[in-house]
Motif scaffolding. Sequence first.
Motif, PDB file in Angstrom:
ATOM      1  N   VAL A  60       4.287   7.752  -1.066  1.00  0.00           N
ATOM      2  CA  VAL A  60       5.371   6.779  -0.963  1.00  0.00           C
ATOM      3  C   VAL A  60       4.803   5.419  -0.572  1.00  0.00           C
ATOM      4  O   VAL A  60       3.789   5.326   0.121  1.00  0.00           O
ATOM      5  CB  VAL A  60       6.436   7.216   0.068  1.00  0.00           C
ATOM      6  CG1 VAL A  60       7.098   8.519  -0.374  1.00  0.00           C
ATOM      7  CG2 VAL A  60       5.825   7.375   1.450  1.00  0.00           C
ATOM      8  N   PRO A  61       5.457   4.340  -1.004  1.00  0.00           N
ATOM      9  CA  PRO A  61       5.015   2.994  -0.596  1.00  0.00           C
ATOM     10  C   PRO A  61       5.527   2.675   0.800  1.00  0.00           C
ATOM     11  O   PRO A  61       6.534   3.228   1.255  1.00  0.00           O
ATOM     12  CB  PRO A  61       5.670   2.096  -1.645  1.00  0.00           C
ATOM     13  CG  PRO A  61       6.928   2.817  -1.997  1.00  0.00           C
ATOM     14  CD  PRO A  61       6.588   4.289  -1.939  1.00  0.00           C
ATOM     15  N   ARG A  62       4.849   1.767   1.453  1.00  0.00           N
ATOM     16  CA  ARG A  62       5.265   1.414   2.805  1.00  0.00           C
ATOM     17  C   ARG A  62       6.538   0.579   2.824  1.00  0.00           C
ATOM     18  O   ARG A  62       7.138   0.391   3.886  1.00  0.00           O
ATOM     19  CB  ARG A  62       4.117   0.688   3.511  1.00  0.00           C
ATOM     20  CG  ARG A  62       2.931   1.619   3.742  1.00  0.00           C
ATOM     21  CD  ARG A  62       1.795   0.952   4.484  1.00  0.00           C
ATOM     22  NE  ARG A  62       0.656   1.856   4.621  1.00  0.00           N
ATOM     23  CZ  ARG A  62      -0.517   1.531   5.125  1.00  0.00           C
ATOM     24  NH1 ARG A  62      -0.709   0.289   5.558  1.00  0.00           N
ATOM     25  NH2 ARG A  62      -1.497   2.403   5.210  1.00  0.00           N
ATOM     26  N   ASP A  63       6.965   0.065   1.649  1.00  0.00           N
ATOM     27  CA  ASP A  63       8.221  -0.691   1.622  1.00  0.00           C
ATOM     28  C   ASP A  63       9.399   0.180   1.188  1.00  0.00           C
ATOM     29  O   ASP A  63      10.476  -0.325   0.876  1.00  0.00           O
ATOM     30  CB  ASP A  63       8.096  -1.917   0.714  1.00  0.00           C
ATOM     31  CG  ASP A  63       7.968  -1.552  -0.769  1.00  0.00           C
ATOM     32  OD1 ASP A  63       7.721  -0.362  -1.088  1.00  0.00           O
ATOM     33  OD2 ASP A  63       8.115  -2.459  -1.618  1.00  0.00           O
ATOM     34  N   ARG A 100       0.816  -1.199   0.000  1.00  0.00           N
ATOM     35  CA  ARG A 100       0.000   0.000   0.000  1.00  0.00           C
ATOM     36  C   ARG A 100       0.859   1.261   0.000  1.00  0.00           C
ATOM     37  O   ARG A 100       2.029   1.248   0.379  1.00  0.00           O
ATOM     38  CB  ARG A 100      -0.922   0.016   1.219  1.00  0.00           C
ATOM     39  CG  ARG A 100      -1.761  -1.230   1.348  1.00  0.00           C
ATOM     40  CD  ARG A 100      -2.637  -1.494   0.124  1.00  0.00           C
ATOM     41  NE  ARG A 100      -3.773  -0.578   0.054  1.00  0.00           N
ATOM     42  CZ  ARG A 100      -4.689  -0.611  -0.901  1.00  0.00           C
ATOM     43  NH1 ARG A 100      -4.584  -1.501  -1.877  1.00  0.00           N
ATOM     44  NH2 ARG A 100      -5.687   0.232  -0.908  1.00  0.00           N
ATOM     45  N   ARG A 101       0.242   2.356  -0.450  1.00  0.00           N
ATOM     46  CA  ARG A 101       0.923   3.638  -0.509  1.00  0.00           C
ATOM     47  C   ARG A 101       0.217   4.624   0.411  1.00  0.00           C
ATOM     48  O   ARG A 101      -0.973   4.483   0.693  1.00  0.00           O
ATOM     49  CB  ARG A 101       0.894   4.210  -1.929  1.00  0.00           C
ATOM     50  CG  ARG A 101       1.916   3.608  -2.877  1.00  0.00           C
ATOM     51  CD  ARG A 101       1.847   2.117  -3.056  1.00  0.00           C
ATOM     52  NE  ARG A 101       1.465   1.710  -4.403  1.00  0.00           N
ATOM     53  CZ  ARG A 101       1.006   0.511  -4.683  1.00  0.00           C
ATOM     54  NH1 ARG A 101       0.826  -0.374  -3.742  1.00  0.00           N
ATOM     55  NH2 ARG A 101       0.693   0.196  -5.913  1.00  0.00           N
ATOM     56  N   THR A 102       0.944   5.630   0.842  1.00  0.00           N
ATOM     57  CA  THR A 102       0.356   6.638   1.704  1.00  0.00           C
ATOM     58  C   THR A 102       0.932   8.004   1.371  1.00  0.00           C
ATOM     59  O   THR A 102       2.074   8.107   0.895  1.00  0.00           O
ATOM     60  CB  THR A 102       0.624   6.310   3.191  1.00  0.00           C
ATOM     61  OG1 THR A 102      -0.051   7.268   4.013  1.00  0.00           O
ATOM     62  CG2 THR A 102       2.109   6.354   3.507  1.00  0.00           C
ATOM     63  N   TRP A 103       0.129   9.055   1.609  1.00  0.00           N
ATOM     64  CA  TRP A 103       0.624  10.413   1.393  1.00  0.00           C
ATOM     65  C   TRP A 103       1.233  10.917   2.685  1.00  0.00           C
ATOM     66  O   TRP A 103       0.618  10.838   3.751  1.00  0.00           O
ATOM     67  CB  TRP A 103      -0.521  11.338   0.961  1.00  0.00           C
ATOM     68  CG  TRP A 103      -0.036  12.695   0.544  1.00  0.00           C
ATOM     69  CD1 TRP A 103       0.614  13.015  -0.611  1.00  0.00           C
ATOM     70  CD2 TRP A 103      -0.164  13.914   1.276  1.00  0.00           C
ATOM     71  NE1 TRP A 103       0.895  14.355  -0.650  1.00  0.00           N
ATOM     72  CE2 TRP A 103       0.436  14.941   0.501  1.00  0.00           C
ATOM     73  CE3 TRP A 103      -0.730  14.241   2.509  1.00  0.00           C
ATOM     74  CZ2 TRP A 103       0.488  16.261   0.922  1.00  0.00           C
ATOM     75  CZ3 TRP A 103      -0.673  15.563   2.939  1.00  0.00           C
ATOM     76  CH2 TRP A 103      -0.077  16.557   2.146  1.00  0.00           C
ATOM     77  N   VAL A 104       2.453  11.421   2.587  1.00  0.00           N
ATOM     78  CA  VAL A 104       3.177  11.903   3.757  1.00  0.00           C
ATOM     79  C   VAL A 104       3.312  13.413   3.657  1.00  0.00           C
ATOM     80  O   VAL A 104       3.905  13.931   2.702  1.00  0.00           O
ATOM     81  CB  VAL A 104       4.570  11.250   3.848  1.00  0.00           C
ATOM     82  CG1 VAL A 104       5.351  11.846   5.013  1.00  0.00           C
ATOM     83  CG2 VAL A 104       4.440   9.743   4.003  1.00  0.00           C
TER      84      VAL A 104
END
Length: 371
Positions: free
Chosen positions: A305-308, A290-294
């Motif tokens: 960015v992806p969580r990995d 999953r991806r998240t906006w930082v």
Amino acid sequence: MAERDGVRAVLLAGGEGRRMGPLGTGRLKPLVPYGGACRLIDFSLANAHASGLGEVLLLSQFEERRLMDDLHRVWHARPGLRVHFGPYDAAYRATPPGELPRELPPPSGAPERGTADALIRKAPYVFGAEQVLVLHADHAYRFDYGPLIAAHRASGAALTIAYQRIERRWVHLFGMVEFDGHGRLTRFVEKPELPTSDLVFAAFCVFDSAILHRYLEQLDGTDWQHDISRDVIPAMLAAGEDIRGYEVRDHWADIGTVERYHRAHLALADAPRDGLPVDRMPWTVRPGVRRTWVADRPGVRSSWVPRDLVNDGHVERSVLFPGVRVGAGARVNRSVVLPGAVVPAGADIDAAVVLEDGTVQHVPQTEGALT
């Protein structure tokens, strides 16, 4: 659902990606990765699925086998939507799950030179339903086609085109449209030099099937450009056909060049809630990551960015795909980094697309300066 019955959805996916530069080299334009989540073609397929359309006919002109193999792997494992491959469909359906056909029947007829050719050369698979919903494979948007189809049927029009209002300075890049006070199309100009409207064709539309077939037959064999926007729609308009418009109010982006690709990703990073939310994207690129906006944390600001992500540098106003590694002291700003790419330690990447092998494609800003 009832308003979807009697509709044949066709997906035009013949682009070579020549205007994408290195980003398009060695890959099919419909399969260009987008948003850290999917490929360009996945938007129209996801829209069709969400709209209750159980099948979409693929119409491709360029390296058709590669595209069919990919869609067979990615989409036929998902319930609720089939991609129909026209004359090649039987070979795919006869192949055991998880495998690909060894051989396909050779193509027949003259080579296809444009979007209209794709429709008429595969007419037996296109026509028969009451309406034909025409989609393209290089636009980023989420949309329920049901209300568009229902509005088309209620009006009794020959054609209903989706359109969007944009800044007039960009209209010259699109098909400009104008309507009268009753919502009927009065003007359609492909890439006008001097735009007189701020409305553009959003490149999907619903035709009355019999009327579309008739115009294709009339144009076939004449001195034409084999194109829906340059030939079919203008011919229908000139003949006085009833053509209506349907406004697209949500996010819609044409990804025709690397500049537009880059600009659309910057919009994602700068205004994640104003553009196309990542949680509404089709998840076809490593869906388990999953991806998240930082907004702001050590090493990352205003980025998807992806969580990995492995990050030992600084990332700002960028979109990074799964498997990306940013080396110590490296700086990534206003950029898109594709799956698995490694940004070397100390690198300074700005206004660029970083390909999977680490190649940096700097983006020329010919369509307006970056802010």
